[in-house]
Design a protein around this motif. Structure first.
Motif, mmCIF file in Angstrom:
data_model
loop_
_atom_site.group_PDB
_atom_site.id
_atom_site.type_symbol
_atom_site.label_atom_id
_atom_site.label_comp_id
_atom_site.label_asym_id
_atom_site.label_seq_id
_atom_site.Cartn_x
_atom_site.Cartn_y
_atom_site.Cartn_z
ATOM 1 N N LEU A 62 0.847 -1.190 0.000
ATOM 2 C CA LEU A 62 0.000 0.000 0.000
ATOM 3 C C LEU A 62 0.883 1.240 0.000
ATOM 4 C CD1 LEU A 62 -2.737 -0.965 2.631
ATOM 5 C CD2 LEU A 62 -3.030 -0.818 0.160
ATOM 6 N N GLU A 67 -3.285 5.785 -4.137
ATOM 7 C CA GLU A 67 -3.950 4.478 -4.212
ATOM 8 C C GLU A 67 -5.442 4.687 -4.446
ATOM 9 O OE1 GLU A 67 -3.031 1.327 -4.102
ATOM 10 O OE2 GLU A 67 -1.062 1.240 -3.145
ATOM 11 N N LYS A 110 -4.921 -6.598 -2.585
ATOM 12 C CA LYS A 110 -3.981 -6.119 -1.571
ATOM 13 C C LYS A 110 -4.417 -6.417 -0.145
ATOM 14 C CE LYS A 110 -1.773 -2.593 -4.375
ATOM 15 N NZ LYS A 110 -1.177 -1.233 -4.422
#
Length: 395
Positions: free
Chosen positions: A179, A307, A362
């Motif tokens: 991340l 992100e 993720k």
């Protein structure tokens, strides 16, 4: 003489009438008996004095008034999220449904003494039922058949290792699953969270905040879901538990404006990461998807978004792939968070997402607990899917 007598009688009559006039009104205005003094005093005190006030105590030796001490409310105790390292291993028991498909069904088929065409078809059916997808299933089965033929693999442990290797390979372990949440040049990293209605987006967003805090990041939340007041309240509750500030606007405010203000506040306060929760929307609603694109453009006036995480409900199966495709076109999704992977979900959807979209998974949600969101690791995930059941060939 007669005149004086008449005058005297007239004066007497006037005096009599005047006396009657003074006496009669007094008789008419006679007051009612007075109330007891204590009752009158009590009513007066209640009406005029208000609620009783505690008088300051006096110090007996000096006679000086002593004010009572001010009692401050205790500060809320902040929660310390569970470390993210090793969460997936600790939560492996939550993959009960997927373990039944992979660990028992597939390994049971592979443990047969003779792997004929019917057995390989059953293996294909099991993988497709687990939401792996048709194309990915064919690739996995073809590679398994070839390797077992060439290597002459017969033991259960060897077959399990081959199956695990193929599943990990299908998850593409080379993809970057980290991340990007570190600030750069004094500007916090910005994480945009998107998804459809009912995917558990706001709850998952709150859990992501806990993941970031557990990994040492300071976080600010932006409640850009302005269509539901409850969403902002819910997000604020999640943030308050770990000491994260929440920026919110009035109900039905412009989501892009709230998101912009959240990033600006994050810059002013110097936090590491700004996490923006957006309203849930169906991927086929063009107007709502355009609005999401506007949120992205407005936020990027502060700088690029680091992100964009898409929340997918793992129980939706292959339908989630179409959702992911449309969202990717609008806001360039960089990572997937699979929620509700425990219980009735089928773990093969992770492989399908990777295969169809090339977007890394993720994070995975494996329960309803506050810290049941784990960083995704392909090898650990496959190991959890296959379980530890011994195969008959090892006996």
């Amino acid at each position: 003489m007669t005149e004086y007598l008449l005058i005297a009688l007239a004066l007497l009559g006037v005096l009599i009438l005047g006396g009657i006039g003074l006496v009669v009104p007094r008789l008419r205005r006679r007051p009612e008996p007075p109330l007891p003094k204590t009752e009158v005093d009590t009513r007066a005190e209640e009406d005029l004095a208000g609620p009783p006030v505690q008088a300051p105590e006096a110090e007996l030796s000096t006679g000086i008034l002593v004010e009572p001490p001010v009692v401050e409310a205790p500060a809320p105790v902040l929660e310390v999220p569970e470390p993210t390292a090793g969460r997936l291993v600790r939560l492996r028991s939550r993959l009960s449904r997927s373990q039944n498909v992979f660990g028992k069904s597939l390994l049971g088929l592979l443990s047969r003494d003779h792997l004929d065409e019917d057995t390989w078809e059953e293996i294909e059916d099991s993988l497709i039922t687990a939401d792996v997808g048709v194309d990915a299933t064919r690739d996995i089965v073809d590679r398994l058949r070839e390797r077992t033929r060439v290597l002459g693999t017969r033991s259960g442990s060897e077959l399990r290792a081959l199956l695990a290797a193929e599943l990990v390979n299908a998850l593409d372990p080379t993809l970057d699953r980290s991340l990007r949440t570190a600030p750069k040049e004094g500007v916090p990293a910005v994480v945009l969270v998107v998804g459809v209605n009912g995917a558990g987006k706001t709850t998952t967003c709150g859990k992501i905040a806990r993941v970031l805090v557990a990994d040492g990041r300071s976080v600010l939340l932006g409640a850009a879901d302005t269509f539901r007041a409850a969403a902002a309240d819910q997000l604020e509750t999640w943030g308050g538990r770990v000491g994260a500030e929440t920026v919110r606007g009035p109900e039905a405010a412009d989501p892009a404006s709230v998101a912009f203000d959240a990033v600006k506040r994050g810059i002013d306060t110097g936090v590491d990461t700004v996490l923006i929760d957006t309203a849930g929307r169906l991927q086929n609603k063009i107007g709502l998807m355009d609005e999401l694109g506007k949120v992205k453009r407005v936020v990027e006036k502060h700088g690029p978004i680091d992100e964009t995480l898409l929340i997918l409900d793992a129980t939706t199966g292959q339908n989630g792939l179409e959702q992911a495709r449309v969202f990717t076109e609008v806001v360039n999704v960089t990572g997937v968070v699979l929620s509700k992977l425990d219980g009735t979900a089928k773990g093969g959807i992770v492989i399908a997402v990777q295969r169809k979209l090339g977007i890394p998974v993720k994070l995975v949600g494996l329960g309803e607990g506050k810290d049941d969101l784990a960083p995704f690791d392909p090898a650990q995930f496959v190991d959890a899917l296959l379980g530890t059941e011994p195969l008959a060939r090892d006996a």
